[in-house]
Design a protein around this motif. Structure first.
Motif, PDB file in Angstrom:
ATOM      1  N   PHE A   1      31.686  41.152  50.177  1.00  0.00           N
ATOM      2  CA  PHE A   1      31.144  40.249  49.149  1.00  0.00           C
ATOM      3  C   PHE A   1      30.405  41.048  48.075  1.00  0.00           C
ATOM      4  CE2 PHE A   1      27.529  37.491  47.691  1.00  0.00           C
ATOM      5  CZ  PHE A   1      28.293  36.768  46.786  1.00  0.00           C
ATOM      6  N   LYS A   2      29.707  42.094  48.490  1.00  0.00           N
ATOM      7  CA  LYS A   2      28.982  42.945  47.528  1.00  0.00           C
ATOM      8  C   LYS A   2      29.971  43.546  46.525  1.00  0.00           C
ATOM      9  CE  LYS A   2      24.640  44.673  47.073  1.00  0.00           C
ATOM     10  NZ  LYS A   2      24.580  44.777  45.623  1.00  0.00           N
ATOM     11  N   LYS A   3      31.144  43.971  47.051  1.00  0.00           N
ATOM     12  CA  LYS A   3      32.192  44.515  46.162  1.00  0.00           C
ATOM     13  C   LYS A   3      32.654  43.444  45.172  1.00  0.00           C
ATOM     14  CE  LYS A   3      34.381  47.941  49.221  1.00  0.00           C
ATOM     15  NZ  LYS A   3      35.634  48.187  49.971  1.00  0.00           N
ATOM     16  N   LEU A   4      32.799  42.232  45.679  1.00  0.00           N
ATOM     17  CA  LEU A   4      33.228  41.116  44.811  1.00  0.00           C
ATOM     18  C   LEU A   4      32.186  40.889  43.716  1.00  0.00           C
ATOM     19  CD1 LEU A   4      35.241  38.765  44.278  1.00  0.00           C
ATOM     20  CD2 LEU A   4      33.921  37.377  45.882  1.00  0.00           C
ATOM     21  N   GLU A   5      30.915  40.898  44.102  1.00  0.00           N
ATOM     22  CA  GLU A   5      29.831  40.713  43.120  1.00  0.00           C
ATOM     23  C   GLU A   5      29.842  41.810  42.059  1.00  0.00           C
ATOM     24  OE1 GLU A   5      25.938  38.365  43.972  1.00  0.00           O
ATOM     25  OE2 GLU A   5      25.948  40.119  45.252  1.00  0.00           O
ATOM     26  N   GLU A   6      30.219  43.016  42.476  1.00  0.00           N
ATOM     27  CA  GLU A   6      30.232  44.154  41.542  1.00  0.00           C
ATOM     28  C   GLU A   6      31.493  44.193  40.684  1.00  0.00           C
ATOM     29  OE1 GLU A   6      29.652  47.199  44.410  1.00  0.00           O
ATOM     30  OE2 GLU A   6      27.483  46.872  44.546  1.00  0.00           O
ATOM     31  N   GLY A   7      32.416  43.228  40.935  1.00  0.00           N
ATOM     32  CA  GLY A   7      33.624  43.124  40.098  1.00  0.00           C
ATOM     33  C   GLY A   7      34.756  44.032  40.507  1.00  0.00           C
ATOM     34  N   ASN A   8      34.773  44.476  41.775  1.00  0.00           N
ATOM     35  CA  ASN A   8      35.879  45.310  42.276  1.00  0.00           C
ATOM     36  C   ASN A   8      37.216  44.589  42.082  1.00  0.00           C
ATOM     37  OD1 ASN A   8      37.835  46.165  44.492  1.00  0.00           O
ATOM     38  ND2 ASN A   8      36.281  47.773  44.626  1.00  0.00           N
ATOM     39  N   GLU A   9      38.170  45.270  41.462  1.00  0.00           N
ATOM     40  CA  GLU A   9      39.412  44.633  41.006  1.00  0.00           C
ATOM     41  C   GLU A   9      40.196  43.950  42.133  1.00  0.00           C
ATOM     42  OE1 GLU A   9      43.514  45.810  38.641  1.00  0.00           O
ATOM     43  OE2 GLU A   9      41.852  47.243  38.648  1.00  0.00           O
ATOM     44  N   GLU A  10      40.346  44.636  43.259  1.00  0.00           N
ATOM     45  CA  GLU A  10      41.162  44.089  44.358  1.00  0.00           C
ATOM     46  C   GLU A  10      40.533  42.815  44.938  1.00  0.00           C
ATOM     47  OE1 GLU A  10      44.282  43.501  46.719  1.00  0.00           O
ATOM     48  OE2 GLU A  10      44.173  44.991  45.101  1.00  0.00           O
ATOM     49  N   GLU A  11      39.209  42.853  45.154  1.00  0.00           N
ATOM     50  CA  GLU A  11      38.505  41.684  45.698  1.00  0.00           C
ATOM     51  C   GLU A  11      38.560  40.502  44.720  1.00  0.00           C
ATOM     52  OE1 GLU A  11      37.430  44.400  48.759  1.00  0.00           O
ATOM     53  OE2 GLU A  11      37.554  44.670  46.595  1.00  0.00           O
ATOM     54  N   VAL A  12      38.351  40.789  43.431  1.00  0.00           N
ATOM     55  CA  VAL A  12      38.364  39.731  42.411  1.00  0.00           C
ATOM     56  C   VAL A  12      39.740  39.073  42.337  1.00  0.00           C
ATOM     57  CG1 VAL A  12      38.196  39.256  39.914  1.00  0.00           C
ATOM     58  CG2 VAL A  12      36.463  40.668  41.035  1.00  0.00           C
ATOM     59  N   LYS A  13      40.797  39.872  42.454  1.00  0.00           N
ATOM     60  CA  LYS A  13      42.172  39.365  42.375  1.00  0.00           C
ATOM     61  C   LYS A  13      42.456  38.388  43.530  1.00  0.00           C
ATOM     62  CE  LYS A  13      46.912  41.018  42.312  1.00  0.00           C
ATOM     63  NZ  LYS A  13      47.746  42.191  42.648  1.00  0.00           N
ATOM     64  N   ILE A  14      42.051  38.776  44.747  1.00  0.00           N
ATOM     65  CA  ILE A  14      42.264  37.888  45.912  1.00  0.00           C
ATOM     66  C   ILE A  14      41.442  36.611  45.748  1.00  0.00           C
ATOM     67  CG2 ILE A  14      41.957  37.644  48.423  1.00  0.00           C
ATOM     68  CD1 ILE A  14      42.410  40.666  48.661  1.00  0.00           C
ATOM     69  N   TRP A  15      40.184  36.779  45.321  1.00  0.00           N
ATOM     70  CA  TRP A  15      39.294  35.616  45.135  1.00  0.00           C
ATOM     71  C   TRP A  15      39.876  34.627  44.123  1.00  0.00           C
ATOM     72  CZ3 TRP A  15      36.911  34.300  40.466  1.00  0.00           C
ATOM     73  CH2 TRP A  15      36.017  33.231  40.543  1.00  0.00           C
ATOM     74  N   GLN A  16      40.375  35.133  42.981  1.00  0.00           N
ATOM     75  CA  GLN A  16      40.931  34.270  41.934  1.00  0.00           C
ATOM     76  C   GLN A  16      42.149  33.503  42.453  1.00  0.00           C
ATOM     77  OE1 GLN A  16      39.517  34.065  38.600  1.00  0.00           O
ATOM     78  NE2 GLN A  16      40.726  32.196  38.753  1.00  0.00           N
ATOM     79  N   TRP A  17      42.952  34.164  43.240  1.00  0.00           N
ATOM     80  CA  TRP A  17      44.142  33.537  43.831  1.00  0.00           C
ATOM     81  C   TRP A  17      43.728  32.394  44.752  1.00  0.00           C
ATOM     82  CZ3 TRP A  17      46.863  35.889  48.647  1.00  0.00           C
ATOM     83  CH2 TRP A  17      47.986  35.110  48.983  1.00  0.00           C
ATOM     84  N   PHE A  18      42.745  32.665  45.630  1.00  0.00           N
ATOM     85  CA  PHE A  18      42.247  31.626  46.542  1.00  0.00           C
ATOM     86  C   PHE A  18      41.700  30.428  45.751  1.00  0.00           C
ATOM     87  CE2 PHE A  18      41.013  34.777  50.214  1.00  0.00           C
ATOM     88  CZ  PHE A  18      42.353  35.011  50.444  1.00  0.00           C
ATOM     89  N   ARG A  19      40.973  30.718  44.644  1.00  0.00           N
ATOM     90  CA  ARG A  19      40.339  29.654  43.849  1.00  0.00           C
ATOM     91  C   ARG A  19      41.394  28.763  43.193  1.00  0.00           C
ATOM     92  NH1 ARG A  19      38.142  27.880  38.946  1.00  0.00           N
ATOM     93  NH2 ARG A  19      35.918  27.382  39.020  1.00  0.00           N
ATOM     94  N   ASP A  20      42.381  29.394  42.553  1.00  0.00           N
ATOM     95  CA  ASP A  20      43.418  28.623  41.845  1.00  0.00           C
ATOM     96  C   ASP A  20      44.208  27.732  42.803  1.00  0.00           C
ATOM     97  OD1 ASP A  20      42.604  29.881  39.552  1.00  0.00           O
ATOM     98  OD2 ASP A  20      44.271  31.309  39.473  1.00  0.00           O
ATOM     99  N   ALA A  21      44.569  28.292  43.956  1.00  0.00           N
ATOM    100  CA  ALA A  21      45.352  27.525  44.953  1.00  0.00           C
ATOM    101  C   ALA A  21      44.540  26.348  45.481  1.00  0.00           C
ATOM    102  CB  ALA A  21      45.768  28.448  46.100  1.00  0.00           C
TER     103      ALA A  21
END
Length: 565
Positions: free
Chosen positions: A219-239
């Protein structure tokens, strides 16, 4: 001579007449006015007990003195009965006035200007990557009804779906997906598979606590804007959002904003900076807190590792909404258990110097249980909302097949009745109360149910179709007691709307709709409505106005009113 008054003002008239005789403010008199338990005693009663201490007299003597001083043509009698001053309305006048008003105003009957300005309503707010459960029903339908009711009394509601699209649970979910998931399964059935991974994570984390550490780091990586984590998160959100919107469409609920927790990710640091500038932040066991006083728990702003919390984000959201919407009130339709959180949020905002925090209101509600047990997402003990709605529609379909197999638009009516039944059942309960959910009970056409109210309206519509008569506002005189009972109920509708808006309480409207339905069905059972005589127009006006008000009451609850069932 007193002028003709609108139907909704009979009670106000009583208040005004009492106010002319006694030294009490109108607001206080209004609260004291009662409906006599025995209708033969009149329609309104003012108890004189409140004046006994002031005037040092017997309440019965005070009541008699007041009654002797009042005379008004809108009432057939004003008399003292013991310690009460009882007012009996001129039945014919109330019926005539009320039917006239409803026919004239139509669906706008009960519209008022009690306030104006923007009112953001934080509601529904499901978590991304989890199916919407029965737990989400309450916030969604309570918020939707409050929005419709506030709009009817003059406000501009702004419905905000504050999505749970951020937080450590996404660290957990991303870890779970990498360990046990695959892209193909998620694409096939995103919500159910993501939910399955989430439940599995909690089961495994009980055996292996290191998984929680991994989730926090992710989650810390996601907060820091790590590309791979953000990409997975965005996919989960849209679906997830695609699936949520399908269910909202079923419920007939729309939103003005889907700004969830993630939207405020870059808006939290300015809040933290402002708290520092105003010397409100203190360190406590490594965490950053705002002290709210000796006997109060402090408000946690930052964890010891520097990551944000719900409070940080909610403060940023509150400030953003004030700047964006310049609200006159801001509502949060969130469960009972979050009461302390919102109290703390308001106190922090007040300490920051923002007096508009006084206009923030937490609108709490109780739990839905099944078999007396709480539903929990984490343990997988959950009832999915889309399945409940589908089952309700199927049950409605079955009953329609039995009662009216030749009905046109059967599928649409079954949908309106099934979904409406689920919404109505939720809203007929005082929102703070917990209630047990039993689908068979909810979709019955008899009893205190949504289908009963819908069926009453459909019955009224059926009478009007049979009569094939253009109702006019001339000659609306009816004298029978059943007609008066219905008209008196119709006359109460504007006051009911005002009270529901003031208390943010949809159950006031739902209970009113049930009461009006019962009175109308009693009228229907006892009166030959379609007899060709000089009162036919007035009787059909009563039927038509009942349908207008029932349809509007249901609309304010977010429930459709089919014209045939």
């Amino acid at each position: 001579m007193h002028e003709r008054i609108k139907s909704m003002d009979f009670k106000q008239k009583v208040v005004d007449l009492i106010n002319e005789q006694v030294d009490l403010p109108k607001e206080k008199i209004n609260l004291l006015i009662e409906r006599p338990k025995n209708e033969k005693m009149g329609d309104y009663a003012f108890p004189a007990f409140a004046l006994a201490k002031i005037e040092h007299k017997n309440p019965a003597e005070i009541a008699k003195n007041i009654a002797d001083q009042i005379n008004d043509e809108n009432f057939t009698s004003i008399q003292a009965v013991g310690p009460y001053v009882n007012f009996a309305i001129d039945h014919a006048k109330l019926i005539n006035t009320t039917l006239n008003d409803v026919l004239k105003d139509g669906e706008h009957y009960g519209d008022q200007t009690l306030g104006d300005g923007n009112v953001p309503i934080d509601m529904s707010s499901p978590n991304i990557a989890k199916p919407m459960s029965m737990g989400h029903l309450r916030s969604t339908v309570i918020g939707n009804s409050i929005a419709k009711t506030l709009e009817k009394v003059g406000y501009t509601p702004i419905k905000i779906n504050y999505l749970g699209d951020y937080g450590t649970q996404f660290g957990k979910l991303i870890v779970a997906y990498r360990l046990w998931g695959n892209e193909e399964d998620v694409k096939k059935d995103p919500i159910n598979n993501l939910f399955h991974y989430y439940v599995k994570f909690h089961e495994e984390a009980e055996k292996n606590p290191k998984l929680d550490d991994e989730a926090r780091a992710t989650f810390k990586k996601l907060e820091e804007g790590n590309e791979e984590e953000v990409k997975i998160w965005q996919w989960f959100r849209d679906a997830s959002l695609k699936e949520f919107n399908r269910i909202y469409k079923e419920l007939g609920v729309e939103f003005d904003s889907y700004n969830g927790e993630a939207f405020f990710n870059d808006k939290m640091q300015p809040v933290v900076d402002e708290l520092k500038e105003k010397n409100l932040l203190e360190e406590s066991q490594g965490a950053q807190v705002v002290n709210l006083g000796e006997d109060e728990n402090p408000a946690l702003i930052l964890k010891s590792d520097g990551s944000s919390l719900y409070m940080t984000r909610d403060l940023a959201a509150a400030m953003y909404r004030k700047n964006e919407y310049d609200f006159v009130m801001s509502l949060y339709v969130v469960g009972n258990e979050q009461g302390e959180h919102f109290e703390q949020m308001k106190k922090v905002l007040k300490k920051m110097g923002y007096d508009w925090a006084d206009n923030i209101h937490h609108i709490p509600f109780g739990l839905i249980t099944q078999g007396g047990k709480k539903l929990s997402t984490r343990k997988g003990n959950v009832v999915f909302l889309d399945q409940v709605l589908q089952d309700a529609v199927n049950l409605a379909h079955k009953q329609i097949e039995e009662k009216n197999p030749d009905l046109q638009n059967k599928d649409q009516v079954a949908h309106d009745v099934g979904v409406g039944a689920v919404i109505f059942h939720d809203l007929k309960n005082d929102r703070r109360d917990n209630f047990d959910f039993d689908l068979e009970e909810v979709v019955r056409f008899e009893g205190d149910t949504g289908p009963y109210v819908q069926y009453t309206n459909a019955r009224a519509q059926s009478i009007l179709r049979k009569a094939n008569h253009e109702t006019t506002v001339d000659n609306l005189t009816l004298t029978d007691n059943q007609a008066f009972a219905v008209a008196k109920q119709l006359a109460d509708f504007p006051a009911v709307v005002a009270k529901a808006a003031e208390k943010f309480e949809p159950s006031i409207i739902a209970k009113y709709a049930l009461s009006l339905s019962k009175k109308f069905n009693k009228y229907y059972a006892n009166v030959r409505i379609l007899d060709e005589d000089d009162q036919l127009n007035a009787r059909l006006a009563l039927v038509q106005t009942t349908s207008i008000v029932l349809t509007e009451a249901l609309r304010l609850l977010g429930v459709n009113a089919p014209k045939e069932m």
